[in-house]
Write a protein that holds these residues in place. Structure first.
Motif, PDB file in Angstrom:
ATOM      1  N   ARG A   1       1.031  -1.441   0.117  1.00  0.00           N
ATOM      2  CA  ARG A   1       0.559  -0.268   0.178  1.00  0.00           C
ATOM      3  C   ARG A   1       0.873   1.286   0.014  1.00  0.00           C
ATOM      4  O   ARG A   1       2.623   1.491   0.237  1.00  0.00           O
ATOM      5  CB  ARG A   1      -0.579  -0.301   1.939  1.00  0.00           C
ATOM      6  N   LYS A   2       0.359   2.495  -0.446  1.00  0.00           N
ATOM      7  CA  LYS A   2       1.173   3.970  -0.157  1.00  0.00           C
ATOM      8  C   LYS A   2       0.005   4.914   0.015  1.00  0.00           C
ATOM      9  O   LYS A   2      -1.370   4.675  -0.308  1.00  0.00           O
ATOM     10  CB  LYS A   2       1.907   4.238  -1.664  1.00  0.00           C
ATOM     11  N   THR A   3       1.040   5.831   0.471  1.00  0.00           N
ATOM     12  CA  THR A   3       0.079   6.750   0.841  1.00  0.00           C
ATOM     13  C   THR A   3       0.750   8.293   0.652  1.00  0.00           C
ATOM     14  O   THR A   3       1.956   8.190   0.533  1.00  0.00           O
ATOM     15  CB  THR A   3      -1.030   6.809   2.104  1.00  0.00           C
ATOM     16  N   LEU A   4       0.446   9.569   0.751  1.00  0.00           N
ATOM     17  CA  LEU A   4       1.202  10.897   1.208  1.00  0.00           C
ATOM     18  C   LEU A   4       0.835  11.004   2.098  1.00  0.00           C
ATOM     19  O   LEU A   4      -0.462  11.286   2.723  1.00  0.00           O
ATOM     20  CB  LEU A   4      -0.331  11.918  -0.058  1.00  0.00           C
ATOM     21  N   CYS A   5       2.442  11.895   2.787  1.00  0.00           N
ATOM     22  CA  CYS A   5       2.367  12.160   3.932  1.00  0.00           C
ATOM     23  C   CYS A   5       3.000  13.535   3.777  1.00  0.00           C
ATOM     24  O   CYS A   5       3.673  13.175   3.277  1.00  0.00           O
ATOM     25  CB  CYS A   5       3.355  11.327   4.611  1.00  0.00           C
ATOM     26  N   LYS A   6       2.606  14.215   4.421  1.00  0.00           N
ATOM     27  CA  LYS A   6       2.848  15.348   4.667  1.00  0.00           C
ATOM     28  C   LYS A   6       3.505  15.911   6.073  1.00  0.00           C
ATOM     29  O   LYS A   6       2.901  15.347   7.126  1.00  0.00           O
ATOM     30  CB  LYS A   6       1.122  16.706   4.480  1.00  0.00           C
ATOM     31  N   GLY A   7       4.264  17.161   5.827  1.00  0.00           N
ATOM     32  CA  GLY A   7       5.208  17.714   6.604  1.00  0.00           C
ATOM     33  C   GLY A   7       6.082  18.943   6.635  1.00  0.00           C
ATOM     34  O   GLY A   7       6.071  19.773   5.591  1.00  0.00           O
ATOM     35  N   ARG A   8       6.729  18.759   7.088  1.00  0.00           N
ATOM     36  CA  ARG A   8       7.566  20.141   7.042  1.00  0.00           C
ATOM     37  C   ARG A   8       9.301  19.851   7.056  1.00  0.00           C
ATOM     38  O   ARG A   8       9.621  19.397   7.587  1.00  0.00           O
ATOM     39  CB  ARG A   8       7.524  21.382   7.909  1.00  0.00           C
ATOM     40  N   ASP A   9       9.622  19.958   5.677  1.00  0.00           N
ATOM     41  CA  ASP A   9      11.146  20.099   4.918  1.00  0.00           C
ATOM     42  C   ASP A   9      11.595  20.475   5.853  1.00  0.00           C
ATOM     43  O   ASP A   9      11.717  22.646   6.454  1.00  0.00           O
ATOM     44  CB  ASP A   9      10.963  21.155   3.692  1.00  0.00           C
ATOM     45  N   LEU A  10      12.460  19.847   6.440  1.00  0.00           N
ATOM     46  CA  LEU A  10      13.976  20.249   7.950  1.00  0.00           C
ATOM     47  C   LEU A  10      14.968  21.264   6.809  1.00  0.00           C
ATOM     48  O   LEU A  10      14.830  21.848   8.139  1.00  0.00           O
ATOM     49  CB  LEU A  10      14.860  18.943   8.275  1.00  0.00           C
ATOM     50  N   VAL A  11      14.873  21.403   5.758  1.00  0.00           N
ATOM     51  CA  VAL A  11      16.144  21.613   5.548  1.00  0.00           C
ATOM     52  C   VAL A  11      15.366  23.579   5.204  1.00  0.00           C
ATOM     53  O   VAL A  11      15.713  24.345   5.344  1.00  0.00           O
ATOM     54  CB  VAL A  11      16.675  21.605   3.728  1.00  0.00           C
ATOM     55  N   SER A  12      13.890  23.483   3.898  1.00  0.00           N
ATOM     56  CA  SER A  12      14.003  24.769   3.634  1.00  0.00           C
ATOM     57  C   SER A  12      12.715  24.864   4.824  1.00  0.00           C
ATOM     58  O   SER A  12      12.489  26.676   5.065  1.00  0.00           O
ATOM     59  CB  SER A  12      12.962  24.738   2.395  1.00  0.00           C
ATOM     60  N   GLY A  13      12.515  24.326   5.053  1.00  0.00           N
ATOM     61  CA  GLY A  13      11.449  24.637   6.235  1.00  0.00           C
ATOM     62  C   GLY A  13       9.901  24.965   5.804  1.00  0.00           C
ATOM     63  O   GLY A  13       8.939  25.768   6.768  1.00  0.00           O
ATOM     64  N   LEU A  14       9.904  24.476   4.964  1.00  0.00           N
ATOM     65  CA  LEU A  14       8.097  25.218   4.234  1.00  0.00           C
ATOM     66  C   LEU A  14       7.852  23.766   4.217  1.00  0.00           C
ATOM     67  O   LEU A  14       8.045  21.997   4.306  1.00  0.00           O
ATOM     68  CB  LEU A  14       8.322  25.472   2.676  1.00  0.00           C
ATOM     69  N   PRO A  15       6.334  23.894   3.831  1.00  0.00           N
ATOM     70  CA  PRO A  15       5.289  21.825   3.738  1.00  0.00           C
ATOM     71  C   PRO A  15       5.789  21.354   2.657  1.00  0.00           C
ATOM     72  O   PRO A  15       6.257  22.122   1.681  1.00  0.00           O
ATOM     73  CB  PRO A  15       3.466  22.743   3.266  1.00  0.00           C
ATOM     74  N   ARG A  16       5.813  20.325   3.107  1.00  0.00           N
ATOM     75  CA  ARG A  16       6.461  19.219   1.889  1.00  0.00           C
ATOM     76  C   ARG A  16       5.215  18.515   1.739  1.00  0.00           C
ATOM     77  O   ARG A  16       4.951  18.035   2.842  1.00  0.00           O
ATOM     78  CB  ARG A  16       7.789  18.695   2.052  1.00  0.00           C
ATOM     79  N   THR A  17       5.219  17.436   0.917  1.00  0.00           N
ATOM     80  CA  THR A  17       4.206  16.333   0.646  1.00  0.00           C
ATOM     81  C   THR A  17       5.003  14.733  -0.054  1.00  0.00           C
ATOM     82  O   THR A  17       5.909  15.179  -1.122  1.00  0.00           O
ATOM     83  CB  THR A  17       3.278  15.772  -0.415  1.00  0.00           C
ATOM     84  N   VAL A  18       5.197  14.160   0.560  1.00  0.00           N
ATOM     85  CA  VAL A  18       6.074  12.959   0.237  1.00  0.00           C
ATOM     86  C   VAL A  18       4.940  11.808   0.072  1.00  0.00           C
ATOM     87  O   VAL A  18       4.817  11.740   0.946  1.00  0.00           O
ATOM     88  CB  VAL A  18       7.549  11.989   0.507  1.00  0.00           C
ATOM     89  N   GLU A  19       5.375  10.246  -0.893  1.00  0.00           N
ATOM     90  CA  GLU A  19       4.891   9.216  -1.100  1.00  0.00           C
ATOM     91  C   GLU A  19       5.395   8.644  -0.625  1.00  0.00           C
ATOM     92  O   GLU A  19       6.695   8.369  -0.351  1.00  0.00           O
ATOM     93  CB  GLU A  19       4.125   9.004  -2.380  1.00  0.00           C
ATOM     94  N   VAL A  20       4.518   7.300   0.602  1.00  0.00           N
ATOM     95  CA  VAL A  20       5.704   6.588   1.397  1.00  0.00           C
ATOM     96  C   VAL A  20       4.709   5.419   1.440  1.00  0.00           C
ATOM     97  O   VAL A  20       3.028   4.800   1.333  1.00  0.00           O
ATOM     98  CB  VAL A  20       5.234   7.252   3.198  1.00  0.00           C
ATOM     99  N   THR A  21       5.130   4.174   1.495  1.00  0.00           N
ATOM    100  CA  THR A  21       4.929   2.979   0.948  1.00  0.00           C
ATOM    101  C   THR A  21       5.145   1.978   2.340  1.00  0.00           C
ATOM    102  O   THR A  21       5.416   2.795   3.651  1.00  0.00           O
ATOM    103  CB  THR A  21       5.470   2.392  -0.109  1.00  0.00           C
ATOM    104  N   SER A  22       4.165   0.955   2.299  1.00  0.00           N
ATOM    105  CA  SER A  22       4.245   0.224   3.445  1.00  0.00           C
ATOM    106  C   SER A  22       5.250  -0.904   3.426  1.00  0.00           C
ATOM    107  O   SER A  22       6.036  -1.330   5.007  1.00  0.00           O
ATOM    108  CB  SER A  22       3.071  -0.801   2.952  1.00  0.00           C
TER     109      SER A  22
END
Length: 340
Positions: A221-242
């Motif tokens: 399975r996979k889904t999108l994960c939203k958080g804060r980029d530790l480098v830029s400090g801006l919101p970012r979304t990545v795809e994460v798998t099971s």
């Protein structure tokens, strides 16, 4: 409310569930309290407080007064319990309920005393303690009264309790601080390390529930994960798998499997043979991690199943434990206590 009303309380690290005799489970709320740090005023309790986690201004803290299965903040726990008991039983001070509260196996005398005192101060007429694996077994419909050994694994928020039960008592047990909260922490660390993305515990919990797995044979399975980029400090979304979540959870899952193996090694041979025949039962919210029963079965070679309504087994068993009260009264938690 009758003066004989019995109330069972599953005082969990993540959630508090209350079972009232004759009514079933009447309350399920997160074990979270929102407090104004300046005035010490309680602003919200339960679901409303949980929504504040990670979203509060600096002077407001959304805290969990129970950590790893035991009370970490006595005053807040007492006030939280008082709120839940009043919400469940009403505000009458004339007739107080008799409380049955479950605690992790292996709790210390100090921890037991803290639970008793908090429950009494919160409005209980008397307090009886029951160990979580025993309550889970009762709630799962397992017969604990016979001489045959049965094995229960209860995976909660703060602890995983593993026990072999016979004649209403625990023969061998282990309580490890590897459970739902540990899973969330491992996911936060993994995402931070791999993607340089900072996520909160609520997002980690959501990932665990949506795509979490404990066995490599599970459907990907996979889904999108939203958080804060530790480098830029801006919101970012990545795809994460099971598969990534499984990699993140590998260490705590291995720890639970090793604890199960250790309990089996210390179990008398006759009872171990009974467990080999009857199988292992998993209860608690952590039981829903996909493939966990297959992982434990592969480790032990013993048929493993998830109990029906696994989330509610401890609360249900806590409330129904009165039918075994004479047998349970003899266990170590209540030898010096009276229950009237």
């Amino acid at each position: 409310m009758s003066f004989t009303e019995e109330v069972g309380i599953d005082l969990g690290t993540a959630n508090v569930l209350i079972y009232v005799d004759g009514k079933g489970i009447v309350l399920q709320e997160p074990s979270v309290v929102a407090v104004n740090k300046d005035t010490k005023e309680i602003l919200a309790i339960g679901s409303e407080a949980k929504r504040m986690i990670g979203r509060t201004p600096g002077n407001i803290a959304a805290i969990r007064p129970l950590r790893e299965g035991v009370i970490s903040d006595y005053d807040i726990t007492e006030r939280m319990l008082q709120y839940f008991i009043r919400k469940t039983c009403g505000g009458s001070r004339i007739f107080k309920p008799r409380l049955i509260v479950c605690v992790p196996s292996g709790v210390t005398e100090v921890e037991k005393r803290a639970v008793r005192e908090a429950a009494l101060q919160a409005g209980g007429r008397s307090v009886f303690l029951i160990e979580e694996p025993v309550a889970a077994a009762i709630g799962a419909g397992v017969d604990i009264t016979g001489p045959e050994g049965v094995m229960i694994i209860d995976i909660g928020g703060g602890t995983t309790d593993i026990a072999v039960i016979s004649m209403g008592g625990i023969v061998t047990s282990a309580s490890v601080k590897l459970a739902g909260d540990t899973f969330d922490e491992c996911i936060v660390k993994y995402i931070r390390k791999k993607y340089r993305l900072f996520i909160g515990e609520r997002t980690a919990e959501q990932l665990k529930k949506e795509i979490g797995a404990a066995f490599y044979g599970e459907t990907p399975r996979k889904t999108l994960c939203k958080g804060r980029d530790l480098v830029s400090g801006l919101p970012r979304t990545v795809e994460v798998t099971s598969a990534e979540i499984l990699e993140a959870l590998e260490e705590p899952i291995d720890g639970i499997c090793e604890a199960v193996h250790s309990v089996l090694e210390r179990t008398p041979p006759e009872l171990a043979a009974d467990v080999g025949e009857s199988g292992i039962v998993i209860t608690g919210g952590g039981a829903h991690l996909r493939g966990l029963e297959r992982r434990i079965q592969r480790k032990t070679g013993i048929r493993t199943r998830i109990a029906p309504d696994a989330d509610f087994c401890v609360a249900k068993g806590t409330g129904e434990s009165l039918k075994y009260i004479d047998m349970l009264r003899k266990n170590s938690l209540n030898r010096r206590e009276t229950y009237i």
